[in-house]
Design an enzyme around this catalytic site. Structure first.
Site, PDB file in Angstrom:
ATOM      1  N   TYR A   1     -11.105  11.800   0.314  1.00 61.42           N
ATOM      2  CA  TYR A   1     -11.196  10.370  -0.261  1.00 61.42           C
ATOM      3  C   TYR A   1     -12.521  10.443  -0.976  1.00 61.42           C
ATOM      4  O   TYR A   1     -12.509  10.069  -2.156  1.00 61.42           O
ATOM      5  CB  TYR A   1     -10.990   9.471   0.843  1.00 61.42           C
ATOM      6  CG  TYR A   1     -11.085   8.160   0.377  1.00 61.42           C
ATOM      7  CD1 TYR A   1      -9.812   7.356  -0.047  1.00 61.42           C
ATOM      8  CD2 TYR A   1     -12.182   7.318   0.230  1.00 61.42           C
ATOM      9  CE1 TYR A   1     -10.034   5.856  -0.312  1.00 61.42           C
ATOM     10  CE2 TYR A   1     -12.325   6.125  -0.450  1.00 61.42           C
ATOM     11  CZ  TYR A   1     -11.167   5.095  -0.534  1.00 61.42           C
ATOM     12  OH  TYR A   1     -11.327   3.819  -0.819  1.00 61.42           O
TER      13      TYR A   1
ATOM     14  N   ARG B   1     -10.035  11.389   4.940  1.00 63.06           N
ATOM     15  CA  ARG B   1     -11.301  10.430   4.591  1.00 63.06           C
ATOM     16  C   ARG B   1     -12.038  10.281   6.096  1.00 63.06           C
ATOM     17  O   ARG B   1     -11.505  10.721   6.995  1.00 63.06           O
ATOM     18  CB  ARG B   1     -10.339   8.921   4.574  1.00 63.06           C
ATOM     19  CG  ARG B   1     -11.652   7.759   3.967  1.00 63.06           C
ATOM     20  CD  ARG B   1     -10.667   6.483   4.059  1.00 63.06           C
ATOM     21  NE  ARG B   1     -11.600   5.672   3.246  1.00 63.06           N
ATOM     22  CZ  ARG B   1     -11.433   4.357   3.078  1.00 63.06           C
ATOM     23  NH1 ARG B   1     -10.402   3.916   3.627  1.00 63.06           N
ATOM     24  NH2 ARG B   1     -12.288   3.282   2.600  1.00 63.06           N
TER      25      ARG B   1
ATOM     26  N   THR C   1      -2.145   4.922  -0.944  1.00 61.86           N
ATOM     27  CA  THR C   1      -1.695   4.304  -1.886  1.00 61.86           C
ATOM     28  C   THR C   1      -2.318   4.755  -3.352  1.00 61.86           C
ATOM     29  O   THR C   1      -1.677   4.920  -4.239  1.00 61.86           O
ATOM     30  CB  THR C   1      -1.981   2.673  -1.686  1.00 61.86           C
ATOM     31  OG1 THR C   1      -1.786   2.563  -0.401  1.00 61.86           O
ATOM     32  CG2 THR C   1      -1.208   1.793  -2.681  1.00 61.86           C
TER      33      THR C   1
ATOM     34  N   SER D   1     -10.703   0.614   8.102  1.00 60.56           N
ATOM     35  CA  SER D   1      -9.729   0.387   7.247  1.00 60.56           C
ATOM     36  C   SER D   1      -8.460   0.044   8.218  1.00 60.56           C
ATOM     37  O   SER D   1      -7.858  -0.981   7.976  1.00 60.56           O
ATOM     38  CB  SER D   1      -9.289   1.395   6.192  1.00 60.56           C
ATOM     39  OG  SER D   1      -8.540   0.870   5.463  1.00 60.56           O
TER      40      SER D   1
ATOM     41  N   HIS E   1       3.519  11.134   6.795  1.00 64.24           N
ATOM     42  CA  HIS E   1       2.423  10.958   7.752  1.00 64.24           C
ATOM     43  C   HIS E   1       2.436  12.102   8.871  1.00 64.24           C
ATOM     44  O   HIS E   1       1.742  12.226   9.607  1.00 64.24           O
ATOM     45  CB  HIS E   1       2.092   9.676   8.399  1.00 64.24           C
ATOM     46  CG  HIS E   1       1.717   8.653   7.403  1.00 64.24           C
ATOM     47  ND1 HIS E   1       0.654   8.651   6.183  1.00 64.24           N
ATOM     48  CD2 HIS E   1       1.972   7.294   7.195  1.00 64.24           C
ATOM     49  CE1 HIS E   1       0.676   7.472   5.643  1.00 64.24           C
ATOM     50  NE2 HIS E   1       1.541   6.671   5.970  1.00 64.24           N
TER      51      HIS E   1
ATOM     52  N   LYS F   1      -4.387   4.881   6.094  1.00 66.61           N
ATOM     53  CA  LYS F   1      -5.500   4.409   5.523  1.00 66.61           C
ATOM     54  C   LYS F   1      -6.489   5.361   5.236  1.00 66.61           C
ATOM     55  O   LYS F   1      -7.759   4.877   4.988  1.00 66.61           O
ATOM     56  CB  LYS F   1      -6.275   3.488   6.801  1.00 66.61           C
ATOM     57  CG  LYS F   1      -5.329   2.468   7.459  1.00 66.61           C
ATOM     58  CD  LYS F   1      -4.281   1.868   6.596  1.00 66.61           C
ATOM     59  CE  LYS F   1      -4.910   0.832   5.630  1.00 66.61           C
ATOM     60  NZ  LYS F   1      -3.864   0.185   4.687  1.00 66.61           N
TER      61      LYS F   1
ATOM     62  N   ARG G   1      -8.052  -3.375  -0.418  1.00 70.25           N
ATOM     63  CA  ARG G   1      -9.052  -4.090   0.279  1.00 70.25           C
ATOM     64  C   ARG G   1     -10.352  -3.787  -0.597  1.00 70.25           C
ATOM     65  O   ARG G   1     -10.496  -4.213  -1.764  1.00 70.25           O
ATOM     66  CB  ARG G   1      -9.137  -3.712   1.526  1.00 70.25           C
ATOM     67  CG  ARG G   1     -10.029  -4.797   2.404  1.00 70.25           C
ATOM     68  CD  ARG G   1     -10.021  -4.351   3.987  1.00 70.25           C
ATOM     69  NE  ARG G   1     -10.724  -3.216   4.139  1.00 70.25           N
ATOM     70  CZ  ARG G   1     -12.033  -3.362   4.565  1.00 70.25           C
ATOM     71  NH1 ARG G   1     -12.755  -4.204   4.648  1.00 70.25           N
ATOM     72  NH2 ARG G   1     -12.549  -1.945   4.759  1.00 70.25           N
ATOM     73  N   LYS G   2     -11.280  -2.892  -0.060  1.00 69.52           N
ATOM     74  CA  LYS G   2     -12.622  -2.735  -0.722  1.00 69.52           C
ATOM     75  C   LYS G   2     -12.423  -1.404  -1.511  1.00 69.52           C
ATOM     76  O   LYS G   2     -12.978  -1.295  -2.942  1.00 69.52           O
ATOM     77  CB  LYS G   2     -13.848  -2.720  -0.041  1.00 69.52           C
ATOM     78  CG  LYS G   2     -14.039  -4.065   0.856  1.00 69.52           C
ATOM     79  CD  LYS G   2     -15.451  -3.875   1.590  1.00 69.52           C
ATOM     80  CE  LYS G   2     -15.801  -5.166   2.300  1.00 69.52           C
ATOM     81  NZ  LYS G   2     -16.730  -4.791   2.933  1.00 69.52           N
ATOM     82  N   GLY G   3     -11.788  -0.331  -0.823  1.00 67.92           N
ATOM     83  CA  GLY G   3     -11.813   1.006  -1.504  1.00 67.92           C
ATOM     84  C   GLY G   3     -13.255   1.475  -1.764  1.00 67.92           C
ATOM     85  O   GLY G   3     -13.431   2.069  -3.165  1.00 67.92           O
TER      86      GLY G   3
HETATM   87  P1  A3P Z   1     -10.428   0.067   2.828  1.00 65.08           P
HETATM   88  O1  A3P Z   1      -9.452  -0.796   3.833  1.00 65.08           O
HETATM   89  O2  A3P Z   1     -11.474   0.873   3.276  1.00 65.08           O
HETATM   90  O3  A3P Z   1     -10.841  -0.808   1.522  1.00 65.08           O
HETATM   91  P2  A3P Z   1      -3.761   3.730   2.467  1.00 65.08           P
HETATM   92  O4  A3P Z   1      -3.283   3.653   1.166  1.00 65.08           O
HETATM   93  O5  A3P Z   1      -3.601   5.203   2.975  1.00 65.08           O
HETATM   94  O6  A3P Z   1      -3.081   2.667   3.276  1.00 65.08           O
HETATM   95  O7  A3P Z   1      -5.250   3.412   2.441  1.00 65.08           O
HETATM   96  C1  A3P Z   1      -5.877   2.255   2.145  1.00 65.08           C
HETATM   97  C2  A3P Z   1      -7.437   2.315   1.994  1.00 65.08           C
HETATM   98  O8  A3P Z   1      -7.483   2.722   0.455  1.00 65.08           O
HETATM   99  C3  A3P Z   1      -8.043   0.950   2.035  1.00 65.08           C
HETATM  100  O9  A3P Z   1      -9.243   1.057   2.367  1.00 65.08           O
HETATM  101  C4  A3P Z   1      -7.589   0.704   0.239  1.00 65.08           C
HETATM  102  O10 A3P Z   1      -8.883  -0.423   0.058  1.00 65.08           O
HETATM  103  C5  A3P Z   1      -8.266   1.739  -0.204  1.00 65.08           C
HETATM  104  N1  A3P Z   1      -7.407   2.112  -1.825  1.00 65.08           N
HETATM  105  C6  A3P Z   1      -6.390   1.465  -2.095  1.00 65.08           C
HETATM  106  N2  A3P Z   1      -6.511   1.732  -3.372  1.00 65.08           N
HETATM  107  C7  A3P Z   1      -7.692   2.459  -3.996  1.00 65.08           C
HETATM  108  C8  A3P Z   1      -7.997   2.989  -4.897  1.00 65.08           C
HETATM  109  N3  A3P Z   1      -7.268   2.707  -6.415  1.00 65.08           N
HETATM  110  N4  A3P Z   1      -9.301   3.452  -5.127  1.00 65.08           N
HETATM  111  C9  A3P Z   1      -9.668   3.700  -3.870  1.00 65.08           C
HETATM  112  N5  A3P Z   1      -9.300   3.178  -2.817  1.00 65.08           N
HETATM  113  C10 A3P Z   1      -8.294   2.580  -2.690  1.00 65.08           C
END
Ligand code: A3P
Length: 307
Positions: A207, A138, A57, A146, A116, A53, A273-275
């Site tokens: 992040y 982050r 991704t 998240s 991880h 999180k 999600r929100k990012g």
């Molecule tokens: P939020 O839940 O705060 O929105 P991971 O990929 O490690 O599982 O992390 C997921 C978090 O990264 C989520 O945060 C997700 O929305 C955010 N995320 C995914 N794609 C993103 C992007 N292209 N830019 C910024 N944040 C992104």
């Protein structure tokens, strides 16, 4: 008794066990043991490493696109048809979970992997070869929020009956270091120290910095992995195009991420999600912020690292 039976147990969406001082998801334990024993790093390998999180991704989409850019541009790549987790595979969640003895020798160089695992639990060849590690972290507040949104979705999965349900309970565990691959601060401090001691080996990214100035950060990454942008590319705006292509808005709109499913427990859309930076302010109460701030200050004290 099987030694694995004696490991301490906990749940954070998934069932976890305390292995080598970190909370390993139970489903990853066998793959982790196999890869620690067998994985052989090459000097040219590149690892994306982070806590769940914190932007896995997103960073996978950026790194994959960086390596797959061509004179024809960025668009014609597998990013349009695959979720980033299918393009840079996790050692413990995908590769060694599917095959205890995978043949990775035929992968084109540079091989891109993710994990991880905390620094101390990496296979020796990853620590000792010339391969490179890019670590992403982050701020703990947004990471926690998240993770709560994501892992609390798992509570209805049959084999997780009994895991806690309220945000407060998740928060309590996070603060005690009992989250997936946690403790959170031990994880990031392990890589922070290595990045200071061996800056050519470990690049440490946040992040929040990627959000603020993706162009600057990705130029740094490109230099670090030995595939810098040319002056021509910079003039053509290739770095800006890369950031745009991998923005959350762009990835969310890709058909594969709207409808696909590359993880048995989650649809691809759950990865986006929100990012944003600072979303935690919408969820955490002042006492929660105070508690986590105090832990953060204690853990990061004197390290030169802050959020
Ligand atoms: P939020 O839940 O705060 O929105 P991971 O990929 O490690 O599982 O992390 C997921 C978090 O990264 C989520 O945060 C997700 O929305 C955010 N995320 C995914 N794609 C993103 C992007 N292209 N830019 C910024 N944040 C992104």
């Amino acid at each position: 008794m099987n030694p694995k039976e004696s490991l301490s147990k906990e749940t954070y969406g998934y069932q976890m066990c305390l292995y080598q001082n970190f909370w390993c998801p139970k489903f990853s334990l066998e793959p982790v043991i196999a890869l620690q024993r067998d994985f052989q790093a090459c000097d040219t390998d590149i690892f994306v490493i982070n806590m769940p999180k914190t932007g896995t991704t997103w960073f996978k989409s950026l790194l994959f696109s960086l390596f797959n850019r061509s004179n024809e541009g960025l668009l014609n790549t597998q990013l349009q048809t695959h979720n980033p987790h299918e393009l840079i595979l996790s050692l413990e969640i995908t590769i060694y979970a599917k095959d205890k003895n995978p043949d990775l020798t035929k992968m084109p160089s540079p091989r891109l992997f993710s994990t991880h695992l905390p620094y101390d639990s990496l296979p020796e060849s990853v620590k000792n070869s010339k391969c490179k590690i890019i670590y992403i972290t982050r701020n703990p507040f947004d990471t926690f929020v998240s993770s709560w949104h994501y892992y609390s979705k798992l509570e209805n999965v049959d084999n997780n009956v009994g895991c806690s349900s309220t945000m407060e309970e998740y928060f309590n565990k996070f603060c005690k270091g009992r989250s997936l691959y946690g403790p959170f601060f031990d994880h990031l401090m392990g890589y922070w120290k290595e990045s200071l001691e061996r800056p050519k080996k470990v690049l440490f990214l946040k992040y929040e910095d990627l959000k603020e100035d993706g162009v600057l950060q990705m130029k740094k990454v490109a230099e670090f992995v030995g595939f810098p942008f040319s002056i021509e590319e910079e003039k053509q705006g290739v770095v800006e195009d890369l950031i745009k292509l991998c923005s959350i808005e762009s990835l969310k709109e890709m058909e594969v991420n709207k409808k696909g499913k590359c993880d048995p427990d989650f649809e691809n859309k759950c990865f986006f999600r929100k990012g944003v930076v600072g979303d935690a302010a919408n969820y955490l109460t002042p006492p929660m912020v105070e508690r986590l701030t105090k832990i953060m200050e204690e853990k990061l004290n004197g390290s030169g690292l802050s959020f």
